[in-house]
Design an enzyme around this catalytic site. Sequence first.
Site, mmCIF file in Angstrom:
data_model
loop_
_atom_site.group_PDB
_atom_site.id
_atom_site.type_symbol
_atom_site.label_atom_id
_atom_site.label_comp_id
_atom_site.label_asym_id
_atom_site.label_seq_id
_atom_site.Cartn_x
_atom_site.Cartn_y
_atom_site.Cartn_z
ATOM 1 N N LYS A 151 -10.690 -0.979 10.243
ATOM 2 C CA LYS A 151 -10.778 -2.247 9.391
ATOM 3 C C LYS A 151 -11.039 -3.520 10.253
ATOM 4 O O LYS A 151 -11.095 -4.701 9.450
ATOM 5 C CB LYS A 151 -9.408 -2.398 8.456
ATOM 6 C CG LYS A 151 -9.231 -1.268 7.684
ATOM 7 C CD LYS A 151 -7.826 -1.479 6.871
ATOM 8 C CE LYS A 151 -7.417 -0.305 6.164
ATOM 9 N NZ LYS A 151 -8.238 0.060 4.869
ATOM 10 N N CYS A 207 -4.860 2.074 -4.080
ATOM 11 C CA CYS A 207 -3.440 2.789 -3.210
ATOM 12 C C CYS A 207 -2.317 1.759 -3.584
ATOM 13 O O CYS A 207 -1.266 1.700 -2.450
ATOM 14 C CB CYS A 207 -3.715 3.100 -1.655
ATOM 15 S SG CYS A 207 -4.879 4.237 -1.573
ATOM 16 N N HIS A 222 0.864 -1.084 -0.158
ATOM 17 C CA HIS A 222 0.000 -0.027 -0.014
ATOM 18 C C HIS A 222 1.139 1.192 0.084
ATOM 19 O O HIS A 222 1.999 1.170 0.609
ATOM 20 C CB HIS A 222 -1.056 -0.107 1.327
ATOM 21 C CG HIS A 222 -1.866 0.905 1.333
ATOM 22 N ND1 HIS A 222 -1.771 2.122 1.604
ATOM 23 C CD2 HIS A 222 -3.396 0.909 1.229
ATOM 24 C CE1 HIS A 222 -2.784 2.896 1.600
ATOM 25 N NE2 HIS A 222 -3.871 1.962 1.468
ATOM 26 N N GLN A 236 -4.540 -5.226 7.132
ATOM 27 C CA GLN A 236 -5.372 -6.169 6.416
ATOM 28 C C GLN A 236 -4.868 -7.514 7.283
ATOM 29 O O GLN A 236 -5.442 -8.609 7.058
ATOM 30 C CB GLN A 236 -5.065 -6.447 4.933
ATOM 31 C CG GLN A 236 -5.463 -5.258 4.284
ATOM 32 C CD GLN A 236 -6.796 -4.827 4.358
ATOM 33 O OE1 GLN A 236 -7.642 -5.488 4.572
ATOM 34 N NE2 GLN A 236 -7.094 -3.576 3.886
ATOM 35 N N ASP A 251 3.099 -4.104 8.036
ATOM 36 C CA ASP A 251 1.926 -3.421 8.142
ATOM 37 C C ASP A 251 0.542 -4.312 8.082
ATOM 38 O O ASP A 251 0.450 -5.217 7.200
ATOM 39 C CB ASP A 251 1.907 -2.911 6.726
ATOM 40 C CG ASP A 251 0.512 -2.147 6.296
ATOM 41 O OD1 ASP A 251 -0.497 -2.468 7.007
ATOM 42 O OD2 ASP A 251 0.455 -1.596 5.213
HETATM 43 N N1 PMP Z 1 -1.865 -0.620 4.462
HETATM 44 C C1 PMP Z 1 -2.771 -1.436 3.978
HETATM 45 C C2 PMP Z 1 -2.306 -2.856 3.613
HETATM 46 C C3 PMP Z 1 -3.949 -1.199 3.868
HETATM 47 O O1 PMP Z 1 -5.071 -1.700 3.277
HETATM 48 C C4 PMP Z 1 -4.477 0.197 4.171
HETATM 49 C C5 PMP Z 1 -5.646 0.801 4.068
HETATM 50 N N2 PMP Z 1 -6.404 0.665 2.789
HETATM 51 C C6 PMP Z 1 -3.433 1.055 4.952
HETATM 52 C C7 PMP Z 1 -2.094 0.529 4.918
HETATM 53 C C8 PMP Z 1 -3.757 2.425 5.502
HETATM 54 O O2 PMP Z 1 -4.394 2.408 6.511
HETATM 55 P P1 PMP Z 1 -5.198 3.784 7.162
HETATM 56 O O3 PMP Z 1 -5.600 4.548 5.852
HETATM 57 O O4 PMP Z 1 -6.196 3.351 8.155
HETATM 58 O O5 PMP Z 1 -4.143 4.372 7.620
#
Ligand code: PMP
Length: 415
Positions: free
Chosen positions: A235, A373, A132, A212, A209
């Site tokens: 999430k 993203c 991401h 997920q 990270d």
């Molecule tokens: N890493 C991953 C794998 C994600 O899926 C996301 C959110 N789509 C993020 C980071 C960022 O999370 P947040 O926007 O809640 O900070």
Amino acid sequence: MSEAAVQSAASFDVAALRAQFPALQQEVNGQPLVYLDNAATTHKPQRVIDAISDFYRLDNSNVHRGAHTLSDRATLAFEAARQKVAALLNAAETAEIIWTRGTTEAINLVASSYGRRVLRAGDRVLVSAMEHHSNIVPWQLVAQECGAEVVAIPVSAEGELDMAAFRSLLDERVKIVAVGHVSNALGSVNPIQEIIDLGHQAGAKVLIDGAQGVPHFSVDVQALGCDFYAFSGHKMYGPTGMGALYGRRELLEQMPPYHGGGEMIKTVSFAGTTFNDLPFKFEAGTPNIAGAIGLGAAVDFLQSLDRKAAAVHEAALLAYTHEKAANFSGLTRVGRAKQIAGAFSFLLEGSHPADLGMLLDQQGIAVRTGDHCAQPIMKQFGIPGTARASFALYNTFDDVDRLFAGLEKAKTFLM
Ligand code: PMP
């Protein structure tokens, strides 16, 4: 329905679970909502909504000020939530849990504080090609400043990390390895234990990270031995704008503060300022108190479930989806890793994902479309984006049937 799906449907009471989620009870565009955008954010159970509303109705006060009863109650609830998160991740101590706005801020904290402290010219940060943006850009910002380099670990056409390439990239230049537990774009589950072990053998620190990861798996940071683990509350059935960073005490102690302000100090004078103990050193300013309490309630919700049964249910939903996808003409799966969780990314011949998303929405079916993203992996696959259905433990086999019926109908508009 496959045998696994039937079995999981029998052992996991999804109907009772769904009843706890008010947002799932509505109709959208004249149809009962099918919510398949859980990798973006999940809905919230009533107990999370109540915890937040009760805080504002009854206990609303600033924390760690201790001047009156409401402040004491707010502080107790706020710190109890931190203990719940520490227990969820099996952190060795509660002080290793730093509140952040989410995964993004947690990674920025590590990049800015730890990264800036250790990275020198010629050093490397390894991230995977399927990360991401929030696990790429913070490293780039710091690396640029330090003369270090962010290098991508290659990903195969199936969407799996190339572990041989990872091994060969691990040399003395690598100071940090930062990899997603589960890819939000492809659903690939990365072999994080092996990544952590190999990273450590090479002398690097490892950040996972877990945005997920936490929603789908029980995570034990001590067993994993990772240095940092970042996740977002929204999430995993908690509120938005609230998440946490787990960091090993030894490293957190060495790291300079990330933000300056109230709460993160012990003493302030123009001659010099001393910093507070962990975790407060990293928590300048009035925090998101209601958010932390809501996240604590989301942890309670998760802990009240049979998480193994939930994981079996989610895996059966994905297997059923893949089974249906294989028989759906014109549909191509994007990402075919052997280990998948949460997300099903796909393309439908003759359609742009954005049009598909709109046609599904008209039928009350919420999916995400776009690059998720994760532009580098989309670029590698030569596509601008995908449509993505992503699952939570409250999804049903009927949701999957509705998705494919919706796609069938969408096709008639696209012809
Ligand atoms: N890493 C991953 C794998 C994600 O899926 C996301 C959110 N789509 C993020 C980071 C960022 O999370 P947040 O926007 O809640 O900070």
